[in-house]
Write a protein that holds these residues in place. Structure first.
Motif, PDB file in Angstrom:
ATOM      1  N   VAL B 229      48.700  42.761  33.989  1.00  0.00           N
ATOM      2  CA  VAL B 229      49.383  42.277  35.195  1.00  0.00           C
ATOM      3  C   VAL B 229      48.447  41.390  36.017  1.00  0.00           C
ATOM      4  CG1 VAL B 229      50.450  42.973  37.368  1.00  0.00           C
ATOM      5  CG2 VAL B 229      50.917  44.260  35.272  1.00  0.00           C
ATOM      6  N   ALA B 230      47.202  41.890  36.201  1.00  0.00           N
ATOM      7  CA  ALA B 230      46.233  41.146  37.007  1.00  0.00           C
ATOM      8  C   ALA B 230      46.001  39.757  36.430  1.00  0.00           C
ATOM      9  CB  ALA B 230      44.919  41.920  37.077  1.00  0.00           C
ATOM     10  N   ARG B 231      45.908  39.695  35.111  1.00  0.00           N
ATOM     11  CA  ARG B 231      45.650  38.390  34.488  1.00  0.00           C
ATOM     12  C   ARG B 231      46.840  37.477  34.628  1.00  0.00           C
ATOM     13  NH1 ARG B 231      42.164  38.117  29.159  1.00  0.00           N
ATOM     14  NH2 ARG B 231      42.794  35.975  29.533  1.00  0.00           N
ATOM     15  N   LYS B 232      48.054  38.068  34.535  1.00  0.00           N
ATOM     16  CA  LYS B 232      49.263  37.254  34.731  1.00  0.00           C
ATOM     17  C   LYS B 232      49.264  36.659  36.144  1.00  0.00           C
ATOM     18  CE  LYS B 232      52.037  37.189  31.125  1.00  0.00           C
ATOM     19  NZ  LYS B 232      51.289  36.181  30.376  1.00  0.00           N
ATOM     20  N   ILE B 233      48.920  37.515  37.118  1.00  0.00           N
ATOM     21  CA  ILE B 233      48.880  37.047  38.512  1.00  0.00           C
ATOM     22  C   ILE B 233      47.854  35.934  38.653  1.00  0.00           C
ATOM     23  CG2 ILE B 233      48.310  37.686  40.896  1.00  0.00           C
ATOM     24  CD1 ILE B 233      49.349  40.511  40.239  1.00  0.00           C
ATOM     25  N   GLY B 234      46.664  36.181  38.051  1.00  0.00           N
ATOM     26  CA  GLY B 234      45.601  35.174  38.116  1.00  0.00           C
ATOM     27  C   GLY B 234      46.048  33.857  37.503  1.00  0.00           C
ATOM     28  N   ALA B 236      49.131  32.765  37.198  1.00  0.00           N
ATOM     29  CA  ALA B 236      50.138  32.138  38.047  1.00  0.00           C
ATOM     30  C   ALA B 236      49.498  31.455  39.244  1.00  0.00           C
ATOM     31  CB  ALA B 236      51.135  33.185  38.519  1.00  0.00           C
ATOM     32  N   ARG B 237      48.383  32.023  39.698  1.00  0.00           N
ATOM     33  CA  ARG B 237      47.729  31.476  40.883  1.00  0.00           C
ATOM     34  C   ARG B 237      46.771  30.346  40.560  1.00  0.00           C
ATOM     35  NH1 ARG B 237      47.758  34.416  45.802  1.00  0.00           N
ATOM     36  NH2 ARG B 237      46.194  32.905  46.409  1.00  0.00           N
ATOM     37  N   SER B 238      46.495  30.146  39.284  1.00  0.00           N
ATOM     38  CA  SER B 238      45.361  29.280  38.949  1.00  0.00           C
ATOM     39  C   SER B 238      45.540  27.845  39.447  1.00  0.00           C
ATOM     40  CB  SER B 238      45.105  29.302  37.439  1.00  0.00           C
ATOM     41  OG  SER B 238      46.223  28.773  36.780  1.00  0.00           O
ATOM     42  N   ASP B 239      46.794  27.431  39.707  1.00  0.00           N
ATOM     43  CA  ASP B 239      47.020  26.083  40.234  1.00  0.00           C
ATOM     44  C   ASP B 239      46.449  25.923  41.631  1.00  0.00           C
ATOM     45  OD1 ASP B 239      48.208  25.313  38.005  1.00  0.00           O
ATOM     46  OD2 ASP B 239      50.272  25.252  38.767  1.00  0.00           O
ATOM     47  N   ARG B 240      46.647  26.970  42.441  1.00  0.00           N
ATOM     48  CA  ARG B 240      46.141  26.845  43.812  1.00  0.00           C
ATOM     49  C   ARG B 240      44.890  27.692  44.011  1.00  0.00           C
ATOM     50  NH1 ARG B 240      49.879  31.122  46.054  1.00  0.00           N
ATOM     51  NH2 ARG B 240      50.863  31.775  44.125  1.00  0.00           N
ATOM     52  N   ALA B 241      44.207  27.961  42.915  1.00  0.00           N
ATOM     53  CA  ALA B 241      42.976  28.741  43.003  1.00  0.00           C
ATOM     54  C   ALA B 241      41.916  27.937  43.746  1.00  0.00           C
ATOM     55  CB  ALA B 241      42.486  29.076  41.603  1.00  0.00           C
ATOM     56  N   PRO B 242      41.004  28.629  44.412  1.00  0.00           N
ATOM     57  CA  PRO B 242      39.923  27.912  45.094  1.00  0.00           C
ATOM     58  C   PRO B 242      38.923  27.349  44.079  1.00  0.00           C
ATOM     59  CG  PRO B 242      39.587  30.273  45.239  1.00  0.00           C
ATOM     60  CD  PRO B 242      40.907  30.075  44.564  1.00  0.00           C
ATOM     61  N   LEU B 243      38.041  26.507  44.567  1.00  0.00           N
ATOM     62  CA  LEU B 243      36.997  25.956  43.696  1.00  0.00           C
ATOM     63  C   LEU B 243      35.991  27.053  43.398  1.00  0.00           C
ATOM     64  CD1 LEU B 243      36.337  22.586  45.542  1.00  0.00           C
ATOM     65  CD2 LEU B 243      37.725  22.956  43.500  1.00  0.00           C
ATOM     66  N   ARG B 244      35.616  27.176  42.145  1.00  0.00           N
ATOM     67  CA  ARG B 244      34.641  28.185  41.739  1.00  0.00           C
ATOM     68  C   ARG B 244      33.302  27.507  41.454  1.00  0.00           C
ATOM     69  NH1 ARG B 244      36.722  32.841  43.453  1.00  0.00           N
ATOM     70  NH2 ARG B 244      38.764  33.303  42.548  1.00  0.00           N
ATOM     71  N   PRO B 245      32.219  28.276  41.521  1.00  0.00           N
ATOM     72  CA  PRO B 245      30.915  27.693  41.189  1.00  0.00           C
ATOM     73  C   PRO B 245      30.896  27.212  39.738  1.00  0.00           C
ATOM     74  CG  PRO B 245      30.664  29.833  42.242  1.00  0.00           C
ATOM     75  CD  PRO B 245      32.127  29.659  41.954  1.00  0.00           C
ATOM     76  N   GLU B 253      40.421  35.478  34.369  1.00  0.00           N
ATOM     77  CA  GLU B 253      39.422  36.455  33.953  1.00  0.00           C
ATOM     78  C   GLU B 253      38.332  36.597  35.001  1.00  0.00           C
ATOM     79  OE1 GLU B 253      37.870  35.168  30.234  1.00  0.00           O
ATOM     80  OE2 GLU B 253      39.780  35.377  29.186  1.00  0.00           O
ATOM     81  N   PHE B 254      38.154  35.527  35.749  1.00  0.00           N
ATOM     82  CA  PHE B 254      37.025  35.466  36.672  1.00  0.00           C
ATOM     83  C   PHE B 254      37.051  36.584  37.697  1.00  0.00           C
ATOM     84  CE2 PHE B 254      34.815  33.999  40.453  1.00  0.00           C
ATOM     85  CZ  PHE B 254      33.629  33.541  39.927  1.00  0.00           C
ATOM     86  N   THR B 255      38.213  36.787  38.326  1.00  0.00           N
ATOM     87  CA  THR B 255      38.284  37.777  39.409  1.00  0.00           C
ATOM     88  C   THR B 255      38.009  39.182  38.902  1.00  0.00           C
ATOM     89  OG1 THR B 255      40.667  37.798  39.081  1.00  0.00           O
ATOM     90  CG2 THR B 255      39.828  36.459  40.898  1.00  0.00           C
ATOM     91  N   GLY B 256      38.240  39.420  37.608  1.00  0.00           N
ATOM     92  CA  GLY B 256      37.974  40.740  37.060  1.00  0.00           C
ATOM     93  C   GLY B 256      36.524  40.941  36.699  1.00  0.00           C
ATOM     94  N   LEU B 257      35.937  39.922  36.086  1.00  0.00           N
ATOM     95  CA  LEU B 257      34.574  40.076  35.582  1.00  0.00           C
ATOM     96  C   LEU B 257      33.532  39.943  36.700  1.00  0.00           C
ATOM     97  CD1 LEU B 257      33.205  40.680  32.936  1.00  0.00           C
ATOM     98  CD2 LEU B 257      33.109  38.253  32.443  1.00  0.00           C
ATOM     99  N   SER B 280      42.067  33.326  47.029  1.00  0.00           N
ATOM    100  CA  SER B 280      42.492  33.593  45.660  1.00  0.00           C
ATOM    101  C   SER B 280      43.237  34.925  45.574  1.00  0.00           C
ATOM    102  CB  SER B 280      41.297  33.564  44.717  1.00  0.00           C
ATOM    103  OG  SER B 280      40.260  34.386  45.194  1.00  0.00           O
ATOM    104  N   GLY B 281      43.811  35.360  46.689  1.00  0.00           N
ATOM    105  CA  GLY B 281      44.619  36.564  46.667  1.00  0.00           C
ATOM    106  C   GLY B 281      43.800  37.836  46.755  1.00  0.00           C
TER     107      GLY B 281
END
Lengths: 494, 400
Positions: B229-234, B236-245, B253-257, B280-281
């Motif tokens: 579920v978490a990955r599905k949410i991630g 779905a959000r990836s379009d408006r995700a913030p910039l990552r390093p 996967e990022f938010t989990g690891l 990023s929620g």
């Protein structure tokens, strides 16, 4: 354009002059609905009148003055040239077409003297520019970063100055750039001319050089008093666009790439009674909403963004510099089009701001430029054409008469040779304005207010030296020229 | 070992940990090694397909010890345990309401393990060493929010301990629970070789074991499900995700690891990596995001990619990092000062010469324009843009 092409094809001066005069009148005639009208204000019969061109009658023109140096155009270049020439002992005449001195720096409302320091914060441009700012300072009519902050890369300082003006901190360091007062500058220049003993004619449009072969002998100017001539040993073209060049038989270039800054005209105006504090608060809290509004005003044809004046007691004044692409900056049709368009869009912009942007509720348009912001026109082909390559190879000319700092870290300094002021194949004439001999890129980078003052100061000093020593402009002692420039406070290498 | 001797060892380990976590420039890997002392993190990241490196030996070694020595790490090494032990002695009315509740630490471990199988180790961030590590990133913090974010984990642990005694250590801590489970496993293996005892004891043990296995199975299954579920949410959000390093793995996967250990924020010399306040929620809370308000990602630096203990930020060479696309910059002509004050700040600032003035015939005007093929989203242009909060040139996320 057409003129320069013909000039390049090596016509005689007389033919050239005749042709261009005819072309000049064509525009006027067509502009007046296709009717031919005599152009001459002098009594005398016009011959060969047709619907397309006229031939003007030969006529006698009154010589109103004989001088050592005549400077055409009282903008930054002309001010530098006239002051330097007069101070070096030459009997100097200055001819200006508007009712004030200062050109772009005053009437054009380009009241910004940018980057006088290099990227390390060392001052590279001084001379008359520095004198100008210093005397404005005495009246609180200039604003610039504190001297101890020049060159600083401290993030907080950079941010502070950048918020005040993008010119105060370019890139990542603070520099010496000044916001100046246009009106006080006008007053200041007339004082400076008086002190230096420059005979100044305002409301006078210097139109043609008086040529004898390829030697310039003076200038004809038009005014309410009619057509008059000033005879002089050296003629300095400080008209900005090199207005004298076609009539002097000098070669020039006009191509400017459309992507360059200098390909744009500017219609500048000021808005007063802005509650900037309120605006800043709104901007901070509602950046997204404000951005949306800016997109909207642009769609309507207005311009978003402005600079704050920063000058003493001008806390409620903002400066707007909308930009207009154009076909040519010395084409009267284009100038008229942009002038009208600029005024129309000024109203659109202000109406929108007043209605929709917090802080502008009680604002009003207080001033618009009395001369369009011209950025690029003719460029003379001189004894030396300064090119981008010279900047990249950091060429240090033996006849360097000015150092221009550049915000670009890769090419931080540009040296300007004296030869770029001398039109090729023309004698007794110097070009001291943005029409100096250069390619489009160099001209785009180094044709601002302070650059022109520098070129003017060198040209005026050189003209006086040439007359004093009785040596041709091309053969003057460069060492002596550099020494006297240094004495005047100009910063030169070594 | 005597109690006194054990105390010396614990204090020594605490001092060593502090030394590892202090900002010595020559000790870049210090905090990375420190985090890998946790068997929970080491095993979790390996299971999730994150980092395996020399430092992993440390966590695996402690895991091996845990097989034979009950909570050896807690009793001898854990610096967080020492801190919590110290404050649990303060004179607050400690309520022990939790005494009869089950130890939830085990379930956290199972859920995480289940999630890790799908690349989303759900509660890896709950590790005490990550909390402590994050607290040390406070000196890299910019602003009140970052300070609070970096200290939050340790503050919660301290408050919990001061009010409820060793609730954390005994019942919640997944690192402790990992050791318990390992020890259980160890003794189970040892018992296999031992002769059987009485009948009744065996039945009871068998009954317990069946129950335990069922619970374990359910927890792992729940972990699998929720990570899905978490990955599905991630995703779905990836379009408006913030910039990552730079080096960040896929957003889902990022938010989990990500351990929220703060290493990248502290390693960044430009201080452009900040804890996320919700961009990023909920799932990405406090994970690192990049903001270019004041500075940008230098093209002579790959520090953040080198310090990530979990592999949420992949290790990249300098060259690889400069090729990594954080986002793409674009200019908003409505906000740009090029038209207003000839500003060309972004053009001069771009290390890759990706911004040029371009002519638009239809609009009959020219504007700074970004060449997306040259832009890696380093943010130099955005940082230098003098438009204040508006930012006429902005880096934004691109679809992969």
């Amino acid at each position: 354009m057409a003129l320069s092409e013909e000039a390049k094809n090596g016509m005689t001066r007389r033919e050239f002059f005749k042709n261009s005069a005819i072309k000049g009148t064509t525009a006027v005639a067509l502009g007046a609905g296709g009717m031919a009208i005599p152009v001459s204000a002098q009594p005398g019969k016009s011959k060969q009148i047709s619907a397309k061109t006229i031939t003007e009658a030969a006529r006698q023109t009154r010589v109103c003055r004989t001088a050592d140096v005549v400077v055409v155009g009282g903008g930054p270049g002309g001010i530098g040239a006239a002051l330097a020439a007069a101070r070096s002992g030459a009997n100097t005449v200055l001819i200006e077409r508007y009712e004030h001195l200062g050109g772009m720096g005053t009437g054009g409302l380009v009241t910004i003297i940018p980057s006088m320091t290099d990227i390390h914060g060392k001052q590279q441009i001084a001379g008359i520019t520095q004198e100008w700012i210093k005397r404005l300072d005495a009246r609180g009519a200039a604003d610039y970063p504190k001297k101890e902050h020049w060159g600083s890369r401290d993030k907080k300082l950079v941010e502070y100055y950048k918020n005040r003006s993008p010119f105060y901190a370019t890139g990542n360091s603070v520099g010496y750039s000044a916001h100046i007062d246009a009106e006080i500058s006008k007053c200041l220049f007339q004082d400076m001319m008086k002190e230096a003993g420059v005979k100044t004619y305002l409301h006078s449009w210097g139109t043609e050089p008086i040529m004898e072969g390829n030697k310039a002998k003076g200038v004809i100017f038009e005014s309410k008093s009619g057509r008059q001539a000033v005879l002089a040993k050296v003629v300095i073209d400080s008209t900005g666009d090199g207005d004298l060049l076609p009539y002097a038989g000098a070669r020039f270039e006009t191509h400017i790439d459309k992507t360059l800054r200098s390909a744009n005209l500017s219609f500048s105006y000021w808005i007063d009674n802005v509650n900037l504090k309120r605006y800043e608060e709104y901007k901070k809290a509602n950046a997204g909403a404000l951005a949306e509004k800016m997109r909207e005003v642009r769609k309507l044809g207005g311009t978003a963004g402005f600079l704050t004046s920063n000058l003493r007691n001008q806390e409620n004044v903002v400066w707007c510099f909308p930009r207009y692409a154009n076909k040519s900056q010395y084409d009267v049709e284009e100038l008229t089009r942009v002038e009208f368009l600029g005024r129309k869009e000024m109203l659109i912009t202000h109406d929108f701001y007043k209605k929709h942007v917090p802080g502008f509720e009680k604002s009003f348009i207080v001033l618009s430029n009395s001369q369009l912001g011209t950025r690029g026109g003719r460029r003379v082909v001189g004894d030396y054409v300064v090119t981008e390559k010279d900047m990249k190879t950091k060429t240090l000319f033996k006849d360097t008469i000015a150092i221009f700092p550049n915000a670009d870290g890769k090419n931080p300094l540009m040296y300007m040779p004296y030869r770029c002021l001398i039109p090729r194949n023309v004698n007794n004439m110097l070009v001291a304005c943005r029409a100096f001999s250069s390619d489009a890129v160099i001209n785009d980078t180094f044709n601002l207010i302070h650059h022109c003052v520098c070129l003017g100061q060198a040209a005026g000093t050189a003209a006086a030296q040439s007359i004093r020593s009785g040596v041709d402009l091309r053969k003057i002692d460069i060492g002596a020229l550099q020494a006297s420039l240094k004495k005047q406070g100009v910063i030169l290498p070594g | 070992m005597t109690n006194k001797g054990r105390m010396y060892v614990r204090v020594g380990c605490f001092l060593l940990a502090t030394l590892l976590l202090l900002p010595f420039p020559f000790w870049m890997d210090g905090s990375r090694v420190f985090v890998h002392a946790s068997s929970f993190i080491t095993m979790g990241t390996i299971l999730a397909g994150g980092t395996i490196w020399v430092g992993s030996i440390l966590g695996l070694a402690f895991a091996a010890i845990a097989l034979v020595r009950k909570r050896w790490f807690c009793r001898h090494i854990c610096p967080v345990g020492l801190i919590l032990d110290t404050v649990s002695g303060t004179k607050l009315p400690v309520r022990i309401w939790w005494r009869r509740s089950p130890a939830i630490g085990k379930y956290i471990v199972f859920l995480t393990a289940g999630g890790a199988l799908l690349g989303y180790p759900l509660f890896l961030w709950m590790d005490p060493l990550a909390f402590l590590n994050n607290a040390f990133s406070v000196y890299g913090a910019t602003g009140v929010v970052s300070v609070l974010a970096s200290l939050s984990g340790m503050v919660v642990l301290l408050l919990l301990t001061m009010t409820s005694g060793d609730l954390w250590c005994a019942r919640i801590c997944p690192l402790g629970a990992t050791q318990d489970l390992l020890e259980n496993f160890g003794s189970f293996c040892r018992n296999l070789r031992k002769p059987k005892r009485t009948e009744s004891g065996e039945t009871a043990a068998q009954g317990n074991a069946v129950w335990a296995a069922r619970r374990m199975f359910l927890a792992v299954a729940a972990g699998l499900g929720s990570s899905l579920v978490a990955r599905k949410i991630g995703e779905a959000r990836s379009d408006r995700a913030p910039l990552r390093p730079p080096g960040a793995i896929r957003e889902d996967e990022f938010t989990g690891l990500c351990l929220r250990c703060g290493n990248c924020m502290r390693a960044c010399p430009s201080r452009i990596i900040h804890p996320d306040k919700g961009q990023s929620g909920v799932l990405g809370f406090l994970s690192p995001v990049v903001r270019f308000e004041r500075d940008y990602c230098r093209n002579d630096c790959n520090a953040c990619t080198a310090v990530c203990p979990s592999g949420a930020l992949q290790g990249l060479s300098l060259e690889q990092k400069n090729r990594y696309v954080i986002g793409k910059a674009s200019v908003d002509p409505s906000l740009c000062l090029w038209g207003v004050s000839e500003c060309q700040a972004c053009i001069g600032s771009c290390p890759y010469e990706a911004i040029k003035i371009q002519w638009y015939e239809e609009a009959y005007e020219s504007f700074p324009t970004v060449d997306p093929s040259k832009c890696n989203g380093c943010g130099a242009c955005e940082a230098v843009c003098p438009t204040g909060d508006l930012k006429a040139v902005k880096v934004s996320k691109t679809k992969d």
